[in-house]
Write a protein that holds these residues in place. Structure first.
Motif, PDB file in Angstrom:
ATOM      1  N   THR A   1      13.001  13.032  11.672  1.00 15.28           N
ATOM      2  CA  THR A   1      14.272  13.366  12.274  1.00 15.28           C
ATOM      3  C   THR A   1      13.269  14.361  13.167  1.00 15.28           C
ATOM      4  N   CYS A   2      11.836  14.965  12.516  1.00 17.83           N
ATOM      5  CA  CYS A   2      11.399  15.934  13.600  1.00 17.83           C
ATOM      6  C   CYS A   2      10.726  14.979  14.806  1.00 17.83           C
ATOM      7  N   THR A   3      10.464  16.026  15.721  1.00 19.68           N
ATOM      8  CA  THR A   3       9.528  16.309  16.469  1.00 19.68           C
ATOM      9  C   THR A   3       8.768  16.153  16.258  1.00 19.68           C
ATOM     10  N   VAL A   4       7.871  15.184  15.842  1.00 24.70           N
ATOM     11  CA  VAL A   4       6.434  15.016  15.943  1.00 24.70           C
ATOM     12  C   VAL A   4       5.560  13.673  16.677  1.00 24.70           C
ATOM     13  N   ASN A   5       4.592  14.080  16.798  1.00 22.41           N
ATOM     14  CA  ASN A   5       3.215  13.268  17.159  1.00 22.41           C
ATOM     15  C   ASN A   5       2.336  12.753  16.714  1.00 22.41           C
ATOM     16  N   LYS A   6       1.325  13.455  16.256  1.00 23.25           N
ATOM     17  CA  LYS A   6       0.502  13.306  15.035  1.00 23.25           C
ATOM     18  C   LYS A   6       0.886  13.698  14.052  1.00 23.25           C
ATOM     19  N   VAL A   7       1.146  12.632  13.098  1.00 28.01           N
ATOM     20  CA  VAL A   7       0.943  12.987  11.171  1.00 28.01           C
ATOM     21  C   VAL A   7       0.473  13.083  10.707  1.00 28.01           C
ATOM     22  N   LEU A   8      -0.463  13.935   9.965  1.00 29.06           N
ATOM     23  CA  LEU A   8      -1.499  12.882   8.838  1.00 29.06           C
ATOM     24  C   LEU A   8      -0.375  13.391   7.266  1.00 29.06           C
ATOM     25  N   GLN A   9      -1.195  11.846   7.128  1.00 29.97           N
ATOM     26  CA  GLN A   9      -0.117  12.147   5.658  1.00 29.97           C
ATOM     27  C   GLN A   9      -1.268  11.799   4.474  1.00 29.97           C
ATOM     28  N   LEU A  10      -1.219  12.362   3.442  1.00 25.74           N
ATOM     29  CA  LEU A  10      -2.302  12.118   1.997  1.00 25.74           C
ATOM     30  C   LEU A  10      -1.238  11.785   1.182  1.00 25.74           C
ATOM     31  N   ASN A  11      -1.689  10.765  -0.296  1.00 30.09           N
ATOM     32  CA  ASN A  11      -1.260  11.003  -1.558  1.00 30.09           C
ATOM     33  C   ASN A  11      -2.757  11.161  -2.284  1.00 30.09           C
ATOM     34  N   CYS A  12      -2.643  12.041  -2.907  1.00 31.42           N
ATOM     35  CA  CYS A  12      -2.770  12.515  -3.898  1.00 31.42           C
ATOM     36  C   CYS A  12      -3.222  11.509  -5.046  1.00 31.42           C
ATOM     37  N   ASP A  13      -2.058  11.109  -5.753  1.00 27.07           N
ATOM     38  CA  ASP A  13      -2.500   9.928  -6.424  1.00 27.07           C
ATOM     39  C   ASP A  13      -3.846   8.523  -6.298  1.00 27.07           C
ATOM     40  N   ASN A  14      -4.326   9.021  -5.018  1.00 23.22           N
ATOM     41  CA  ASN A  14      -5.522   7.919  -4.295  1.00 23.22           C
ATOM     42  C   ASN A  14      -6.622   8.342  -4.569  1.00 23.22           C
ATOM     43  N   GLU A  15      -7.852   8.878  -4.902  1.00 23.92           N
ATOM     44  CA  GLU A  15      -8.943   9.436  -5.057  1.00 23.92           C
ATOM     45  C   GLU A  15      -9.648   9.831  -3.762  1.00 23.92           C
ATOM     46  N   ASP A  16      -9.663   8.317  -2.813  1.00 23.80           N
ATOM     47  CA  ASP A  16      -9.931   9.657  -0.948  1.00 23.80           C
ATOM     48  C   ASP A  16      -9.367  10.402  -0.520  1.00 23.80           C
ATOM     49  N   ASP A  17      -8.023  10.536  -1.212  1.00 25.32           N
ATOM     50  CA  ASP A  17      -7.318  11.443  -0.031  1.00 25.32           C
ATOM     51  C   ASP A  17      -7.306  12.488  -1.155  1.00 25.32           C
ATOM     52  N   ARG A  18      -7.236  12.411  -2.462  1.00 26.42           N
ATOM     53  CA  ARG A  18      -7.581  13.713  -3.569  1.00 26.42           C
ATOM     54  C   ARG A  18      -9.051  14.589  -2.971  1.00 26.42           C
ATOM     55  N   LEU A  19     -10.089  13.804  -2.651  1.00 31.05           N
ATOM     56  CA  LEU A  19     -11.222  14.406  -2.296  1.00 31.05           C
ATOM     57  C   LEU A  19     -11.713  14.779  -1.161  1.00 31.05           C
ATOM     58  N   LEU A  20     -10.459  14.525  -0.004  1.00 28.74           N
ATOM     59  CA  LEU A  20     -10.207  15.269   0.998  1.00 28.74           C
ATOM     60  C   LEU A  20      -9.722  16.498   1.281  1.00 28.74           C
ATOM     61  N   LEU A  21      -9.424  16.874   0.325  1.00 29.04           N
ATOM     62  CA  LEU A  21      -8.790  19.044   0.295  1.00 29.04           C
ATOM     63  C   LEU A  21      -9.443  19.223  -1.420  1.00 29.04           C
ATOM     64  N   GLN A  22     -10.261  18.588  -1.942  1.00 30.43           N
ATOM     65  CA  GLN A  22     -10.372  19.391  -3.932  1.00 30.43           C
ATOM     66  C   GLN A  22     -12.338  20.495  -2.420  1.00 30.43           C
ATOM     67  N   GLY A  23     -12.201  21.493  -2.946  1.00 28.77           N
ATOM     68  CA  GLY A  23     -13.280  22.230  -3.008  1.00 28.77           C
ATOM     69  C   GLY A  23     -13.757  22.088  -1.280  1.00 28.77           C
ATOM     70  N   ARG A  24     -12.792  22.234  -0.420  1.00 25.60           N
ATOM     71  CA  ARG A  24     -12.862  22.205   1.308  1.00 25.60           C
ATOM     72  C   ARG A  24     -13.723  23.605   1.345  1.00 25.60           C
ATOM     73  N   SER A  25     -14.374  24.163   2.433  1.00 24.44           N
ATOM     74  CA  SER A  25     -14.448  25.064   3.018  1.00 24.44           C
ATOM     75  C   SER A  25     -13.283  25.017   4.412  1.00 24.44           C
ATOM     76  N   THR A  26     -13.273  26.470   4.691  1.00 22.86           N
ATOM     77  CA  THR A  26     -12.603  26.754   5.814  1.00 22.86           C
ATOM     78  C   THR A  26     -12.836  25.852   6.666  1.00 22.86           C
ATOM     79  N   THR A  27     -13.503  25.426   6.686  1.00 25.93           N
ATOM     80  CA  THR A  27     -14.558  24.727   8.649  1.00 25.93           C
ATOM     81  C   THR A  27     -14.073  23.456   8.554  1.00 25.93           C
TER      82      THR A  27
END
Length: 375
Positions: A40-66
């Motif tokens: 429904t939304c008009t968007v060009n680029k979407v980042l989809q992360l499924n945190c049941d997946n360890e690789d996706d989870r680690l992209l978010l866990q313990g990260r700095s602002t940068t």
């Protein structure tokens, strides 16, 4: 595709530059709803992360602002699924919000065990929270018709409203047993405070046998071999995983009103029946009154949540066993509801209640007139 009522409200809130959180049990269609929103939304680029997946989870866990800035830079929408699996997800979302990115962020979780508590405190003021439940009666009527759903009433009372159950009714029994055995306790069993999974299953079965009845933590504890504190703790966890919900007693003025009672209902009839392994048809059941009550009250909870109606729900009982199934308080007005599976059964409001609360109204809901109550 059955349209979810909540979808339009979520889309409207995207314009408020807030992080949308969507909580609900597993297998109720959160990911499907995200896909519908994305179309429904008009968007060009979407980042989809499924945190049941360890690789996706680690992209978010313990990260700095940068690091988070580098992760989301250039995307129009960020979708984070099963976010309760990420350690300190609330702090991560706060940092994302502080980046002042133009990206819309929507987060889902299958329980509020680790998600609700860890998100709300760090990200206060940045969140808009929604709950997604199994299909509602109103959603199914909207997709087909009132007449079609009326014909399916027995099916809904026995097998419930989970999306896969509704979509593939011939396989409903196997679907519900799979959900109950594989998904229902998944988040609970991974929760560090849960030490006795067998006790949890005995508790859920005891609750399934008591829908419509006032619950005593002491009595249930004696039945399953646990103390009152443990029973209350596990029921609280079951609420946070959207398995059951509590209905407190209503008490304002009368001396003999029950003041601290509670009843416990299941969000879905099918899950309740799967716990008991009882899918007998209505004509062979002895619990149709309890199933009817659970169905109507759970549907009212879902209806009010989706419509944004902040009504308070209670049951009412006196020490002399006078009782009303449901009291709804909305904007200071009281409405009393009595639920009767057999339309020929007579029901009247207790005189003590009308004398004490003279401005209240009363309705009897049966299989002949339940449509307005659910829509």
């Amino acid at each position: 595709m059955i349209e979810r009522i909540i979808k339009s409200r979520i889309l409207h809130d995207f314009n408020r530059n807030k992080i949308i959180t969507l909580l609900g049990p597993r297998q109720v269609g959160k990911t499907t709803l995200l896909e519908q929103i994305l179309k429904t939304c008009t968007v060009n680029k979407v980042l989809q992360l499924n945190c049941d997946n360890e690789d996706d989870r680690l992209l978010l866990q313990g990260r700095s602002t940068t690091e988070l800035k580098m992760l989301i830079e250039g995307y129009d929408m960020i979708m984070i699924d099963e976010a309760q699996r990420v350690l300190n997800i609330g702090l991560t979302l706060k940092m994302m919000g502080d980046l002042k990115s133009n990206a819309r962020i929507i987060v889902t979780g299958s329980s509020s065990l680790g998600l609700g508590d860890s998100i709300n405190e760090p990200a206060t003021g940045r969140l808009l929270e929604y709950n997604l439940y199994p299909f509602t009666f109103a959603e199914l009527v909207q997709n087909s018709s009132w007449r079609d759903e009326q014909r399916m009433l027995f099916q809904r009372l026995v097998y419930g409203m989970y999306p896969e159950v509704v979509t593939y009714p011939s396989d409903a029994r196997r679907t519900l047993m799979t959900i109950t055995n594989s998904y229902l306790y998944k988040d609970l069993l991974s929760y560090q405070g849960l030490r006795k999974p067998a006790l949890l299953q005995n508790l859920v079965r005891a609750l399934a046998l008591q829908i419509g009845s006032e619950v005593s933590y002491n009595e249930i504890g004696n039945l399953i071999g646990a103390d009152k504190v443990t029973v209350e703790k596990y029921i609280d966890l079951l609420e946070k995983c959207f398995v059951v919900f509590r209905l407190p007693s209503f008490s304002r003025n009368m001396r003999n009103e029950i003041k601290k009672g509670k009843k416990i209902y299941f969000y879905d009839n099918g899950i309740r029946n799967a716990i008991l392994s009882n899918f007998a048809p209505p004509e062979l059941r002895t619990d149709m009154g309890a199933l009817w009550e659970n169905f109507l009250i759970s549907e009212r909870v879902k209806r009010n949540a989706y419509l944004g109606l902040y009504a308070q729900l209670y049951f009412w009982r006196t020490q002399t066993q006078q009782e009303i199934d449901l009291i709804e308080e909305y904007d200071g007005r009281l409405t009393a509801f009595e639920f009767k599976w057999n339309p020929k059964t007579k029901a009247s409001i207790p005189r003590n209640f009308t004398e004490t609360y003279p401005n209240s109204s009363f309705e009897v809901i049966t299989t002949d007139n339940y449509l307005p109550f659910l829509t």
